[in-house]
Design an enzyme around this catalytic site. Structure first.
Site, PDB file in Angstrom:
ATOM      1  N   PHE A 144     -21.482 -10.965 -23.613  1.00 44.76           N
ATOM      2  CA  PHE A 144     -20.263 -11.788 -23.791  1.00 44.76           C
ATOM      3  C   PHE A 144     -20.291 -13.176 -24.586  1.00 44.76           C
ATOM      4  CE2 PHE A 144     -18.462 -15.386 -20.732  1.00 44.76           C
ATOM      5  CZ  PHE A 144     -17.260 -15.616 -21.300  1.00 44.76           C
ATOM      6  N   ASP A 168     -29.974  -6.343 -29.684  1.00 46.32           N
ATOM      7  CA  ASP A 168     -29.239  -6.296 -28.380  1.00 46.32           C
ATOM      8  C   ASP A 168     -29.998  -4.935 -27.940  1.00 46.32           C
ATOM      9  OD1 ASP A 168     -27.743  -6.131 -26.038  1.00 46.32           O
ATOM     10  OD2 ASP A 168     -26.595  -7.641 -26.604  1.00 46.32           O
ATOM     11  N   ASN A 183     -41.566 -14.033 -27.402  1.00 41.77           N
ATOM     12  CA  ASN A 183     -41.297 -13.205 -28.768  1.00 41.77           C
ATOM     13  C   ASN A 183     -40.290 -14.111 -29.518  1.00 41.77           C
ATOM     14  OD1 ASN A 183     -42.993 -11.029 -27.871  1.00 41.77           O
ATOM     15  ND2 ASN A 183     -41.278  -9.929 -26.934  1.00 41.77           N
ATOM     16  N   TYR A 187     -33.971 -14.101 -11.723  1.00 40.00           N
ATOM     17  CA  TYR A 187     -33.051 -14.788 -12.806  1.00 40.00           C
ATOM     18  C   TYR A 187     -33.434 -16.102 -12.885  1.00 40.00           C
ATOM     19  CZ  TYR A 187     -28.854 -15.986 -15.565  1.00 40.00           C
ATOM     20  OH  TYR A 187     -28.257 -16.418 -16.423  1.00 40.00           O
TER      21      TYR A 187
END
Ligand code: UDP
Length: 314
Positions: A12, A32, A100, A146
């Protein structure tokens, strides 16, 4: 003109960032793994000479040929149902993925920016939340995957800044909404708009008196770019301070969509924060940024987008 790597670029916010950089004249490399991102968010950019998509899980080593000027690390599941469905990948992208992406920025001598979150404040005991508040997070509750991933990520970014001198930014994003959200991502704005348009009852979790502060995507993206263009290395809240209860949000959605859906009450999820509102003094005074689009207008635009997709397909 620069070359920008955006992790989570098919998501999004990531896809809106791809658009914003291309509009500025930069070229974009979008990474992605599509666990929550969607190709339809970026299909309009495919074929553009300034845009490249690479299917990659950034929790694995990232290798990019050529110069890179900016790394925007936006990859992560972000809606509550999405991260509860993928808690280990969420922890990995916040920790290994951040490492990373930082390593890539360091190797390329690029500026690095990360999407952090108001969830670092947890269920806040200070209201509204300034950046100086350390938060009130349950590390072992369901949302811990999260919240703690993002808290670790912020610590990692600051370590790269202090230890390696990397040029870094941290944005703390408060509830953001708008076109390209998945209609079934489970967030409150998408749920309510979809339910209202489809004539279903709006699902209020708990008694609906908990609050959130909702920022329309265009304002949020403008805030990201203002922060990137600054030299602020400490975290900055970017969000709309307009604070609403879920009952008030439901009322706005019903009015804007002209729906007569009913409200039904469902149990409040575990550790659901009772209140949330950004203190945006830093963004206002140091970036000259503040939101321009109010809730009613933002909901109208989002509902219009959902209607354009076809209400039956949502
Ligand atoms: N919520 C709700 N009905 C829904 C979905 C969410 O009342 O159908 C509530 C949820 O319990 C929370 C608020 O809306 O208090 C915002 O939820 P969301 O998942 O959008 O974001 P977050 O909790 O991550 O801020």
């Amino acid at each position: 003109m620069g070359r920008v790597v955006i992790t989570g670029g098919a998501g999004f916010l990531g896809s809106h960032l791809c658009d914003a950089f291309i509009e500025r004249g930069d070229s974009v490399v979008c990474l992605d793994n599509l666990i929550t991102g969607r190709m339809e968010n970026i299909e309009h950019l495919e074929g553009s000479a300034d845009f490249e998509f690479i299917f990659h899980d950034v929790s694995e080593h990232i290798s990019i040929d050529g110069d890179v000027d900016v790394v925007m690390h936006w990859a992560s599941p972000a809606s509550v149902p999405d991260y509860l469905a993928a808690p280990i990948q969420t922890l990995k992208v916040g920790s290994l993925g951040t490492h990373n992406a930082l390593g890539l920025a360091k190797a390329k001598d690029a500026t690095f920016m990360i999407s952090s979150t108001s969830e670092v404040y947890g269920d806040p005991a200070v209201h509204p939340q300034p950046e100086s508040y350390w938060g009130h997070v349950n590390p072992v509750g369901p949302r811990g995957c999260y919240d703690e991933a993002k808290r670790f990520a912020e610590a990692m970014v600051m370590a790269y800044h202090r230890h390696h001198g990397l040029d870094t930014r941290i944005v703390r994003i408060f509830n953001t909404y708008g076109p390209r959200m998945k209609p079934r991502d489970g967030r409150v704005v998408t749920n309510f708009i979809r339910q209202a348009l489809q004539g279903e009852a709006l699902t209020i979790y708990g008694d609906g008196t908990q609050t959130r502060s909702f920022c329309y995507v265009d304002d949020e993206i403008r805030g990201f770019l203002a922060l990137l263009d600054s030299d602020i290395h400490d975290p900055v809240n970017i969000g709309n301070p307009g604070e609403f209860t879920m009952l008030e949000l439901a009322e706005v959605v019903l009015e804007v969509t002209n729906s007569d859906s009913e409200l039904i009450f469902e149990p409040l999820p575990i550790d659901d924060p009772m209140q949330r509102q950004p203190d945006i003094t830093v963004a206002k005074t140091k970036l000259g940024w503040e939101p321009r689009i109010d809730l009613r207008e933002g909901v109208r635009r989002t509902a219009e987008h959902f209607v354009s997709l076809g209400v039956d397909t949502l």
